[in-house]
Design a protein around this motif. Structure first.
Motif, short mmCIF file in Angstrom:
data_model
loop_
_atom_site.label_atom_id
_atom_site.label_comp_id
_atom_site.label_asym_id
_atom_site.label_seq_id
_atom_site.Cartn_x
_atom_site.Cartn_y
_atom_site.Cartn_z
N UNK A 171 46.15 41.13 46.17
CA UNK A 171 45.80 40.72 47.55
C UNK A 171 45.00 41.78 48.31
N UNK A 172 44.66 42.66 47.71
CA UNK A 172 43.79 43.93 48.21
C UNK A 172 42.26 43.63 48.15
N UNK A 173 41.57 44.32 48.98
CA UNK A 173 40.07 44.26 48.73
C UNK A 173 39.69 44.74 47.44
N UNK A 174 40.05 45.75 46.98
CA UNK A 174 39.61 46.07 45.65
C UNK A 174 39.77 44.94 44.56
N UNK A 175 40.69 44.30 44.52
CA UNK A 175 40.89 43.37 43.46
C UNK A 175 40.47 42.01 43.55
N UNK A 176 40.49 41.49 45.16
CA UNK A 176 39.69 40.58 45.62
C UNK A 176 38.24 40.65 45.30
N UNK A 177 37.65 41.89 45.66
CA UNK A 177 36.13 41.75 45.68
C UNK A 177 35.78 41.65 44.06
N UNK A 178 36.44 42.69 43.34
CA UNK A 178 36.29 42.91 42.03
C UNK A 178 36.16 41.46 41.21
N UNK A 179 37.14 40.46 41.54
CA UNK A 179 37.31 39.41 41.23
C UNK A 179 36.16 38.37 41.47
N UNK A 180 35.73 38.44 42.84
CA UNK A 180 34.71 37.72 43.16
C UNK A 180 33.25 38.24 42.64
N UNK A 181 33.05 39.51 42.53
CA UNK A 181 31.89 39.79 41.90
C UNK A 181 31.82 39.60 40.28
N UNK A 182 33.05 39.54 39.66
CA UNK A 182 32.84 39.15 38.48
C UNK A 182 32.47 37.87 38.13
N UNK A 183 33.00 36.74 39.09
CA UNK A 183 32.88 35.33 38.95
C UNK A 183 31.25 35.20 39.24
N UNK A 184 30.67 35.89 40.31
CA UNK A 184 29.31 35.76 40.60
C UNK A 184 28.31 36.44 39.78
N UNK A 185 28.68 37.66 39.57
CA UNK A 185 27.40 38.53 38.96
C UNK A 185 27.72 39.04 37.52
N UNK A 186 28.97 39.00 37.19
CA UNK A 186 29.40 39.82 35.73
C UNK A 186 30.51 39.18 35.08
N UNK A 187 30.25 37.87 34.75
CA UNK A 187 31.34 37.02 33.99
C UNK A 187 31.86 37.56 32.87
N UNK A 188 31.20 38.65 32.15
CA UNK A 188 31.71 39.11 30.89
C UNK A 188 32.46 40.47 31.20
N UNK A 189 32.48 40.93 32.41
CA UNK A 189 33.24 42.12 32.78
C UNK A 189 34.81 41.96 32.56
N UNK A 190 35.34 42.99 32.26
CA UNK A 190 36.67 43.13 31.85
C UNK A 190 37.47 43.26 33.25
N UNK A 191 38.28 42.42 33.72
CA UNK A 191 39.02 42.22 35.03
C UNK A 191 39.64 43.50 35.22
#
Length: 278
Positions: A171-191
């Motif tokens: 629920x934290x910014x760090x995880x929420x932003x990382x998930x959104x960034x991965x979806x938008x810009x870096x689909x191959x990134x490891x969560x």
């Protein structure tokens, strides 16, 4: 076709002299992480309570730039443990981080050893620590390796030792932003690894921890600082703030973080502690 760059590799690339500007922008906001975690617990009592003959041995896992022990010192740790030696082993796969952490350490800390290695690769002969902590340190550990890393951290403590992990929840910014960034810009990134996965790994290692959840906001009005902070959050400086604000899941997320003329991000962080049976 070349293999995608892993989150660990991107993290290591940013923990370097070339990444200092981004690091400084990140800590303009992230310094609040360390203020909150130090204020949330009597860490001096933890160190005193696990000392042996006036000495306590600490393992600082993924030590980064040493912000946690530096904040402890700033808050008066030396007076609170007066007369006790706090010998710290710094562990990090980045030589830049080891040097940064070493450079900021002051009394009561003295560096006993350095380990340029990931926690899951720490040699089994290194151990018998009185205290081990990892503070906002394990996000880049691949989810399929966090179990091995946590098991090694637990095993590095002596019987009767004390462990602590401070880590953002989903629920934290760090995880929420990382998930959104991965979806938008870096689909191959490891969560990123979440606090929930850390807690599961501790349970698998036979640990039943105590958990305190911290909630607080961090923010800034300077767009350059916000951009650097967000880029550092995902170890990717290829996407400017102007693009983040208008594209995909990242744009949708950031639209909910606007605060007047700047941004405000909500952190929900688990402070996880445990004692090893004597």
């Amino acid at each position: 076709m070349s293999e995608p760059v892993t989150t660990e590799q991107r993290s290591l690339a940013h923990w370097a002299e070339d990444g200092r500007a981004g690091m400084e922008a990140f800590y303009a906001l992230a310094v609040e992480d360390y203020r909150r975690m130090v204020a949330a617990r009597d860490w001096a009592a933890d160190l005193r309570g696990h000392a042996d003959e006036g000495r306590v041995r600490v393992l600082d896992v993924a030590c980064g730039s040493g912000k946690f022990p530096a904040e402890l010192t700033r808050r008066g740790l030396a007076d609170a443990v007066e007369g006790m030696r706090v010998e710290i082993d710094l562990l990090d796969p980045s030589p830049f981080s080891l040097a940064e952490a070493r450079s900021v350490l002051e009394a009561p800390f003295t560096v006993r050893a350095e380990h340029e290695v990931r926690i899951q690769d720490l040699p089994t002969g290194v151990g018998a620590f009185d205290v081990a902590w990892a503070t906002h340190a394990l996000y880049a550990v691949p989810p399929d390796e966090i179990g091995a890393g946590i098991a090694r951290m637990v095993a590095a403590l002596r019987p009767g030792g004390f462990g602590a992990i401070v880590h953002a929840t989903s629920a934290s910014h760090y995880l929420r932003f990382a998930s959104a960034f991965r979806t938008t810009f870096a689909p191959d990134a490891v969560p990123f690894t979440s606090a929930g996965q850390v807690r599961t790994a501790l349970a698998d290692a036979g640990v039943m921890p105590t958990v305190t959840t911290l909630r607080y906001d961090v923010g800034h009005t300077d767009r350059a600082v916000v951009e650097g902070f967000l880029q550092r959050c995902v170890f990717d400086d290829s996407v400017p703030l102007d693009r983040m604000e208008v594209e995909g899941a990242v744009g949708a997320y950031l639209s909910g973080c606007v605060d007047g003329e700047g941004y405000c991000f909500t952190q929900v962080v688990d402070l996880i502690t445990w004692e090893v049976p004597a």
